[in-house]
Design a protein around this motif. Structure first.
Motif, PDB file in Angstrom:
ATOM      1  N   PHE A 254       0.821  -1.201   0.000  1.00 23.87           N
ATOM      2  CA  PHE A 254       0.000   0.000   0.000  1.00 23.87           C
ATOM      3  C   PHE A 254       0.857   1.253   0.000  1.00 23.87           C
ATOM      4  CE2 PHE A 254      -2.824  -3.234   1.620  1.00 23.87           C
ATOM      5  CZ  PHE A 254      -3.979  -2.979   0.907  1.00 23.87           C
ATOM      6  N   PHE A 255       0.265   2.311  -0.569  1.00 16.19           N
ATOM      7  CA  PHE A 255       0.921   3.608  -0.693  1.00 16.19           C
ATOM      8  C   PHE A 255       1.183   4.207   0.685  1.00 16.19           C
ATOM      9  CE2 PHE A 255       0.660   8.221  -1.856  1.00 16.19           C
ATOM     10  CZ  PHE A 255       1.784   8.233  -2.655  1.00 16.19           C
ATOM     11  N   LYS A 256       2.346   4.785   0.892  1.00 15.72           N
ATOM     12  CA  LYS A 256       2.719   5.363   2.175  1.00 15.72           C
ATOM     13  C   LYS A 256       2.204   6.796   2.282  1.00 15.72           C
ATOM     14  CE  LYS A 256       6.970   2.630   2.423  1.00 15.72           C
ATOM     15  NZ  LYS A 256       8.446   2.670   2.503  1.00 15.72           N
ATOM     16  N   THR A 257       1.312   7.044   3.229  1.00 19.07           N
ATOM     17  CA  THR A 257       0.837   8.404   3.503  1.00 19.07           C
ATOM     18  C   THR A 257       0.891   8.629   5.007  1.00 19.07           C
ATOM     19  OG1 THR A 257      -1.468   7.683   3.698  1.00 19.07           O
ATOM     20  CG2 THR A 257      -0.732   8.387   1.521  1.00 19.07           C
ATOM     21  N   GLY A 258       1.212   9.846   5.422  1.00 23.04           N
ATOM     22  CA  GLY A 258       1.282  10.133   6.841  1.00 23.04           C
ATOM     23  C   GLY A 258       2.513   9.517   7.473  1.00 23.04           C
ATOM     24  N   ALA A 259       2.388   9.120   8.745  1.00 19.17           N
ATOM     25  CA  ALA A 259       3.534   8.595   9.485  1.00 19.17           C
ATOM     26  C   ALA A 259       3.100   7.402  10.324  1.00 19.17           C
ATOM     27  CB  ALA A 259       4.115   9.675  10.385  1.00 19.17           C
ATOM     28  N   THR A 260       4.028   6.493  10.587  1.00 19.41           N
ATOM     29  CA  THR A 260       3.769   5.405  11.519  1.00 19.41           C
ATOM     30  C   THR A 260       3.771   5.972  12.940  1.00 19.41           C
ATOM     31  OG1 THR A 260       6.101   4.876  11.804  1.00 19.41           O
ATOM     32  CG2 THR A 260       4.942   3.799   9.966  1.00 19.41           C
ATOM     33  N   TRP A 261       3.163   5.235  13.876  1.00 19.64           N
ATOM     34  CA  TRP A 261       3.148   5.788  15.231  1.00 19.64           C
ATOM     35  C   TRP A 261       4.540   5.781  15.874  1.00 19.64           C
ATOM     36  CZ3 TRP A 261       4.547   2.504  19.109  1.00 19.64           C
ATOM     37  CH2 TRP A 261       4.268   1.130  18.994  1.00 19.64           C
ATOM     38  N   PRO A 262       5.442   4.828  15.587  1.00 15.83           N
ATOM     39  CA  PRO A 262       6.802   4.985  16.123  1.00 15.83           C
ATOM     40  C   PRO A 262       7.497   6.231  15.585  1.00 15.83           C
ATOM     41  CG  PRO A 262       6.421   2.690  15.508  1.00 15.83           C
ATOM     42  CD  PRO A 262       5.265   3.480  14.962  1.00 15.83           C
ATOM     43  N   GLN A 263       7.197   6.604  14.327  1.00 15.26           N
ATOM     44  CA  GLN A 263       7.777   7.840  13.783  1.00 15.26           C
ATOM     45  C   GLN A 263       7.188   9.067  14.480  1.00 15.26           C
ATOM     46  OE1 GLN A 263       6.733   7.201   9.651  1.00 15.26           O
ATOM     47  NE2 GLN A 263       8.851   6.728   9.094  1.00 15.26           N
TER      48      GLN A 263
ATOM     49  N   TRP B 194      -5.983   0.707  20.152  1.00 11.66           N
ATOM     50  CA  TRP B 194      -5.027  -0.152  19.465  1.00 11.66           C
ATOM     51  C   TRP B 194      -5.828  -1.198  18.700  1.00 11.66           C
ATOM     52  CZ3 TRP B 194      -0.215   1.466  19.226  1.00 11.66           C
ATOM     53  CH2 TRP B 194       0.305   2.239  20.265  1.00 11.66           C
ATOM     54  N   SER B 195      -5.687  -1.234  17.397  1.00 16.08           N
ATOM     55  CA  SER B 195      -6.433  -2.188  16.599  1.00 16.08           C
ATOM     56  C   SER B 195      -5.503  -3.268  16.070  1.00 16.08           C
ATOM     57  CB  SER B 195      -7.161  -1.472  15.458  1.00 16.08           C
ATOM     58  OG  SER B 195      -6.261  -0.703  14.684  1.00 16.08           O
ATOM     59  N   LYS B 196      -6.002  -4.082  15.186  1.00 18.08           N
ATOM     60  CA  LYS B 196      -5.230  -5.221  14.692  1.00 18.08           C
ATOM     61  C   LYS B 196      -3.927  -4.765  14.032  1.00 18.08           C
ATOM     62  CE  LYS B 196      -7.708  -5.336  10.274  1.00 18.08           C
ATOM     63  NZ  LYS B 196      -8.501  -6.145   9.342  1.00 18.08           N
ATOM     64  N   ASN B 197      -2.963  -5.641  14.026  1.00 21.01           N
ATOM     65  CA  ASN B 197      -1.648  -5.387  13.418  1.00 21.01           C
ATOM     66  C   ASN B 197      -0.928  -4.205  14.054  1.00 21.01           C
ATOM     67  OD1 ASN B 197      -2.093  -7.474  11.518  1.00 21.01           O
ATOM     68  ND2 ASN B 197      -3.263  -6.053  10.234  1.00 21.01           N
ATOM     69  N   ASP B 198      -1.220  -3.943  15.341  1.00 23.60           N
ATOM     70  CA  ASP B 198      -0.546  -2.859  16.068  1.00 23.60           C
ATOM     71  C   ASP B 198      -0.816  -1.487  15.463  1.00 23.60           C
ATOM     72  OD1 ASP B 198       0.506  -3.931  18.293  1.00 23.60           O
ATOM     73  OD2 ASP B 198       2.558  -4.115  17.565  1.00 23.60           O
ATOM     74  N   GLU B 199      -1.985  -1.318  14.861  1.00 25.97           N
ATOM     75  CA  GLU B 199      -2.354  -0.011  14.320  1.00 25.97           C
ATOM     76  C   GLU B 199      -2.938   0.852  15.440  1.00 25.97           C
ATOM     77  OE1 GLU B 199      -5.081  -1.034  11.273  1.00 25.97           O
ATOM     78  OE2 GLU B 199      -3.547  -1.827   9.922  1.00 25.97           O
ATOM     79  N   LEU B 200      -2.632   2.139  15.396  1.00 26.33           N
ATOM     80  CA  LEU B 200      -3.097   3.077  16.412  1.00 26.33           C
ATOM     81  C   LEU B 200      -4.135   4.021  15.816  1.00 26.33           C
ATOM     82  CD1 LEU B 200      -2.904   4.492  19.203  1.00 26.33           C
ATOM     83  CD2 LEU B 200      -0.998   5.831  18.261  1.00 26.33           C
TER      84      LEU B 200
ATOM     85  N   LYS C 145       4.592   1.225  23.595  1.00 23.36           N
ATOM     86  CA  LYS C 145       3.174   1.601  23.597  1.00 23.36           C
ATOM     87  C   LYS C 145       2.795   2.380  24.860  1.00 23.36           C
ATOM     88  CE  LYS C 145       1.107  -2.016  20.712  1.00 23.36           C
ATOM     89  NZ  LYS C 145       0.082  -3.091  20.692  1.00 23.36           N
ATOM     90  N   LYS C 146       3.404   2.010  25.986  1.00 24.79           N
ATOM     91  CA  LYS C 146       3.076   2.701  27.238  1.00 24.79           C
ATOM     92  C   LYS C 146       3.456   4.182  27.163  1.00 24.79           C
ATOM     93  CE  LYS C 146       1.446  -0.870  29.432  1.00 24.79           C
ATOM     94  NZ  LYS C 146       0.000  -0.932  29.745  1.00 24.79           N
ATOM     95  N   GLU C 147       4.586   4.473  26.541  1.00 26.96           N
ATOM     96  CA  GLU C 147       5.006   5.864  26.388  1.00 26.96           C
ATOM     97  C   GLU C 147       4.050   6.618  25.463  1.00 26.96           C
ATOM     98  OE1 GLU C 147       7.431   7.667  27.876  1.00 26.96           O
ATOM     99  OE2 GLU C 147       7.588   5.905  29.168  1.00 26.96           O
ATOM    100  N   VAL C 148       3.598   5.953  24.396  1.00 26.53           N
ATOM    101  CA  VAL C 148       2.634   6.559  23.480  1.00 26.53           C
ATOM    102  C   VAL C 148       1.334   6.855  24.222  1.00 26.53           C
ATOM    103  CG1 VAL C 148       1.232   6.169  21.418  1.00 26.53           C
ATOM    104  CG2 VAL C 148       3.627   5.452  21.445  1.00 26.53           C
ATOM    105  N   GLU C 149       0.864   5.892  24.995  1.00 29.95           N
ATOM    106  CA  GLU C 149      -0.389   6.071  25.741  1.00 29.95           C
ATOM    107  C   GLU C 149      -0.274   7.212  26.746  1.00 29.95           C
ATOM    108  OE1 GLU C 149      -1.113   2.252  27.409  1.00 29.95           O
ATOM    109  OE2 GLU C 149      -1.687   1.339  25.486  1.00 29.95           O
ATOM    110  N   LYS C 150       0.877   7.316  27.393  1.00 31.73           N
ATOM    111  CA  LYS C 150       1.090   8.391  28.361  1.00 31.73           C
ATOM    112  C   LYS C 150       0.983   9.758  27.677  1.00 31.73           C
ATOM    113  CE  LYS C 150       4.420   7.574  31.161  1.00 31.73           C
ATOM    114  NZ  LYS C 150       5.795   7.440  31.751  1.00 31.73           N
TER     115      LYS C 150
END
Length: 228
Positions: free
Chosen positions: A51-60, A83-89, A67-72
């Motif tokens: 799939f075409f890359k648009t936007g940014a991944t959540w680690p980026q 948090w959905s399937k395949n570690d999507e945020l 994940k705990k740091e992201v949630e904080k």
């Protein structure tokens, strides 16, 4: 905005008059948006090669794999998330659809109009900017992105309950934004000051170098309950 390197072709920054857009909308559209809206921003954990890359991944976006740091960070900002399937945020926010300008007191629409149908329509308006083969490729990629829907870094606009906006409302919003917009070509050295309450902005396609520097000032925060 400061134009350090002007694009050789296109690359404009369209400006949309948020007060004029508000006044152009039908009562049905205004009443629907006034009931509340939500934005859902999809961030994958990593890019799929299919799939075409648009936007940014959540680690980026969060500069961490934890994940705990992201949630904080999200909880500190008052955002909902899933948090959905395949570690999507999925990041969910509920801004007011309309705000009153703090100085002029005019009513302005406060909608980031991002929707796959809108992208299709905008592409068709400016299709002469793209070579024929590229146009077909973009349509195929955009169709795949729209069908997949999740994990591709798209922001989508929904009703407050999470249901999709009616297609005729999307069409009305799209037409109102472009009917009340201005587009200008950048020249090196240009300075543009924008009241980002009365005027929303976007970005048009370009090829080659382009460098527009941005500085924010006199910040104005829009809360879930309204203006602050």
């Amino acid at each position: 905005f400061y134009c350090q390197i002007a694009p050789s072709i296109y690359g404009e920054t369209p400006l949309y008059n948020c007060s004029s857009v508000y006044n152009a909308l039908s009562k049905e559209c205004l009443d629907l948006l006034d009931k509340g809206i939500q934005y859902v921003r999809y961030h994958p954990h990593h890019w799929s090669k299919f799939f075409f890359k648009t936007g940014a991944t959540w680690p980026q976006s969060f500069s961490t794999e934890d994940k705990k740091e992201v949630e904080k960070s999200l909880e500190a900002a008052g955002f909902d998330y899933v948090w959905s399937k395949n570690d999507e945020l999925e990041i969910i926010t509920y801004p007011p659809a309309f705000i009153t300008h703090p100085l002029t007191k005019v009513k302005c629409i406060n909608v980031l109009f991002s929707h796959p149908i809108n992208e299709f329509k905008t592409f068709n308006i400016f299709k002469q900017r793209y070579p024929t083969l590229l146009r077909y490729m973009i349509k195929i990629i955009a169709t795949l992105i729209t069908l997949r829907g999740r994990g591709i870094g798209l922001t989508k606009l929904y009703n407050l309950n999470g249901s999709p906006l009616p297609r005729h409302i999307i069409k009305e919003l799209h037409e109102a934004f472009w009917d009340h917009s201005v587009i200008f070509p950048w020249k090196a050295g240009d300075i543009l000051a924008v009241d980002n309450i009365i005027a929303a902005h976007g970005r048009m396609n370009t090829t080659g170098p382009r460098r527009i520097l941005v500085c924010l000032g006199d910040m104005y925060t829009v809360e879930k309950e309204g203006n602050s």
